[in-house]
Design a protein around this motif. Structure first.
Motif, PDB file in Angstrom:
ATOM      1  N   ILE A 118      -7.066  -6.042 -12.343  1.00 54.75           N
ATOM      2  CA  ILE A 118      -6.403  -4.768 -12.577  1.00 54.75           C
ATOM      3  C   ILE A 118      -5.116  -4.694 -11.747  1.00 54.75           C
ATOM      4  O   ILE A 118      -4.787  -5.629 -11.019  1.00 54.75           O
ATOM      5  N   GLY A 119      -4.367  -3.594 -11.891  1.00 54.49           N
ATOM      6  CA  GLY A 119      -3.156  -3.406 -11.089  1.00 54.49           C
ATOM      7  C   GLY A 119      -1.919  -4.068 -11.665  1.00 54.49           C
ATOM      8  O   GLY A 119      -0.876  -4.125 -11.023  1.00 54.49           O
ATOM      9  N   SER A 120      -2.008  -4.600 -12.889  1.00 53.94           N
ATOM     10  CA  SER A 120      -0.888  -5.249 -13.579  1.00 53.94           C
ATOM     11  C   SER A 120      -0.329  -6.471 -12.860  1.00 53.94           C
ATOM     12  O   SER A 120       0.842  -6.795 -13.006  1.00 53.94           O
ATOM     13  N   THR A 121      -1.163  -7.150 -12.084  1.00 51.46           N
ATOM     14  CA  THR A 121      -0.716  -8.393 -11.460  1.00 51.46           C
ATOM     15  C   THR A 121      -0.396  -9.442 -12.524  1.00 51.46           C
ATOM     16  O   THR A 121       0.416 -10.341 -12.299  1.00 51.46           O
ATOM     17  N   GLU A 152      -3.201   4.144 -13.425  1.00 55.15           N
ATOM     18  CA  GLU A 152      -4.382   3.307 -13.641  1.00 55.15           C
ATOM     19  C   GLU A 152      -5.622   3.945 -13.013  1.00 55.15           C
ATOM     20  O   GLU A 152      -6.716   3.908 -13.588  1.00 55.15           O
ATOM     21  N   THR A 153      -5.452   4.552 -11.842  1.00 55.15           N
ATOM     22  CA  THR A 153      -6.567   5.223 -11.178  1.00 55.15           C
ATOM     23  C   THR A 153      -7.119   6.340 -12.066  1.00 55.15           C
ATOM     24  O   THR A 153      -8.339   6.478 -12.223  1.00 55.15           O
ATOM     25  N   GLU A 164       0.840  -1.208   0.000  1.00 58.97           N
ATOM     26  CA  GLU A 164       0.000   0.000   0.000  1.00 58.97           C
ATOM     27  C   GLU A 164       0.872   1.254   0.000  1.00 58.97           C
ATOM     28  O   GLU A 164       0.567   2.235  -0.676  1.00 58.97           O
ATOM     29  N   GLU A 178     -13.481  -9.479  -8.547  1.00 55.56           N
ATOM     30  CA  GLU A 178     -12.136  -8.906  -8.640  1.00 55.56           C
ATOM     31  C   GLU A 178     -11.089  -9.870  -8.088  1.00 55.56           C
ATOM     32  O   GLU A 178     -11.140 -10.268  -6.924  1.00 55.56           O
ATOM     33  N   CYS A 226       2.355   1.994  -3.441  1.00 53.68           N
ATOM     34  CA  CYS A 226       1.385   2.617  -4.351  1.00 53.68           C
ATOM     35  C   CYS A 226       1.353   4.147  -4.224  1.00 53.68           C
ATOM     36  O   CYS A 226       0.915   4.826  -5.142  1.00 53.68           O
ATOM     37  N   LYS A 260      -9.293   1.050  -5.906  1.00 48.89           N
ATOM     38  CA  LYS A 260      -9.627   1.412  -7.289  1.00 48.89           C
ATOM     39  C   LYS A 260     -11.022   0.928  -7.685  1.00 48.89           C
ATOM     40  O   LYS A 260     -11.676   1.524  -8.542  1.00 48.89           O
ATOM     41  N   ASP A 310       0.679  -2.790 -17.057  1.00 45.40           N
ATOM     42  CA  ASP A 310       1.740  -1.800 -17.203  1.00 45.40           C
ATOM     43  C   ASP A 310       2.404  -1.984 -18.572  1.00 45.40           C
ATOM     44  O   ASP A 310       2.607  -3.112 -19.015  1.00 45.40           O
ATOM     45  N   THR A 345      -0.063   2.760  -9.961  1.00 50.58           N
ATOM     46  CA  THR A 345      -1.372   2.885  -9.314  1.00 50.58           C
ATOM     47  C   THR A 345      -2.037   4.202  -9.685  1.00 50.58           C
ATOM     48  O   THR A 345      -3.224   4.249 -10.014  1.00 50.58           O
TER      49      THR A 345
END
Ligand code: AVJ
Length: 343
Positions: free
Chosen positions: A181-184, A81-82, A67, A103, A70, A111, A215, A78
């Motif tokens: 989301i978040g490019s995991t 993307e936000t 966290e 999710e 980010c 997000k 990303d 982050t």
């Protein structure tokens, strides 16, 4: 009767009435997971070069450190993307129509609020299924969301992605969107991501949606700064994996004897994070019955974070039957958000 079926009319329903939590990891699965628990760590640490799976980053402390990452000035992911979500959430909601949101890797669900707001504004019912391996963060974020969105219904799954995708009940809304989301996705090798897309395909009905945030490739200097921040939070996040292993597997990694190392591998288009041993040493992992020997300067690769080319990724998704119907980026083309539909 499940929470999604209870008719809500006159009275606003309490948080308890709108929350369902299922733990697919423990305790029912504990007997089987005990046998396999740590197998991935053993496999990674007995091969050359040494590796460890990124899932070991995320104990409670690791989730907190993530966290913090980010919020770092160098960590553009982050924030970017936000901004894309803020700009296009209404368009996404219009395209999918009323749908259940699943999710994968929901974490703090920060997000996701942008999406929930958009669906709410269009008058759609809010059904949210967060999936995360960290049961603590899952429950606390679900409760916070339910307090803030009074009509929201949540079915939280403490689970791996694979198990959760197999356990999705039929949706009660006209459609479903699985959000990743978040490019995991960047943590998966190309063959692992193909396998992952096949699982997504299998979990969706024809016409349902897959929302993917990734990303993108960009100058090495920008990428390397994002994984070598000046405050050293990423270094602490990387080293915390050893602390986590000490606790989980009764091990004696001395964090003073390792250092953070991250660089961009331009051939593979991926950031690689490693932990480098600062001396020759032997580490005992007592509950795994394993002694791990390190040569001076030897490394453990703890993460790959792939950086994508949108065209190539769109083709891959298409091949897997997940048709990209809309793609959004930011003005610098640093991050991509793709809405796909199962054909
Ligand atoms: C959560 C996998 C997207 O790869 O950027 C952040 C994890 N590692 N800093 C990423 C991470 C180091 C992050 N993902």
């Amino acid at each position: 009767m499940s929470i999604f079926e209870t008719a809500s009319n006159i009275y606003p329903r309490s948080i308890e009435q709108r929350l369902q939590i299922e733990n697919l990891i423990a305790p029912a699965a504990i007997a089987t997971s005990r046998l396999t628990e740590g197998k991935d760590a053993i496999a990674g640490l007995t091969q050359t070069p040494k590796t460890l799976p990124p899932r070991y980053f995320y104990d409670d402390r690791g989730s907190q450190l993530f966290e913090q990452i980010c919020e770092l000035p160098e960590y553009y992911l982050t924030r970017t993307e936000t901004a894309i979500l803020q700009k296009y959430a209404t368009e996404i909601a219009r395209l999918t129509g009323a749908c259940e949101l699943v999710e994968l890797g929901s974490g703090s669900s920060t997000k996701t609020r942008i999406l929930l707001d958009a669906y709410h504004k269009l008058g759609y019912p809010l059904h949210y299924i967060p999936v995360d391996v960290s049961a603590g963060i899952l429950e606390s974020s679900a409760r916070q969301l339910l307090a803030d969105y009074t009509t929201l219904k949540v079915r939280a799954l403490a689970s791996t992605y694979e198990l959760a995708l197999e356990r999705l009940a039929p949706t009660l809304l006209p459609s479903r969107t699985i959000c990743f989301i978040g490019s995991t996705l960047g943590n998966l090798t190309p063959s692992e991501s193909d396998e992952f897309f096949a699982r997504i395909f299998a979990a969706l009905e024809v016409g349902e949606y897959f929302l993917l945030g990734v990303d993108l490739q960009k100058p090495k200097s920008v990428l390397e700064a994002a994984y070598n921040d000046r405050q050293g939070v990423t270094a602490a996040f990387n080293l915390n994996m050893l602390q986590h292993l000490n606790w989980r597997y009764d091990s004696n990694f001395d964090l003073q004897n390792f250092e953070h190392w991250a660089f961009y591998n331009e051939t593979e288009h991926q950031i690689e994070m490693h932990l480098r041993s600062l001396r020759s040493q032997t580490v005992q992992m007592r509950s795994l019955n394993l002694a791990v020997e390190f040569a001076d300067r030897e490394t453990i690769r703890t993460e790959i974070s792939r950086k994508f080319n949108l065209k190539t990724l769109q083709q891959q998704l298409q091949i897997q039957g997940l048709i990209p119907i809309q793609t959004w980026t930011d003005t610098k083309n640093w991050f991509g958000l793709l809405l796909c539909q199962k054909k």
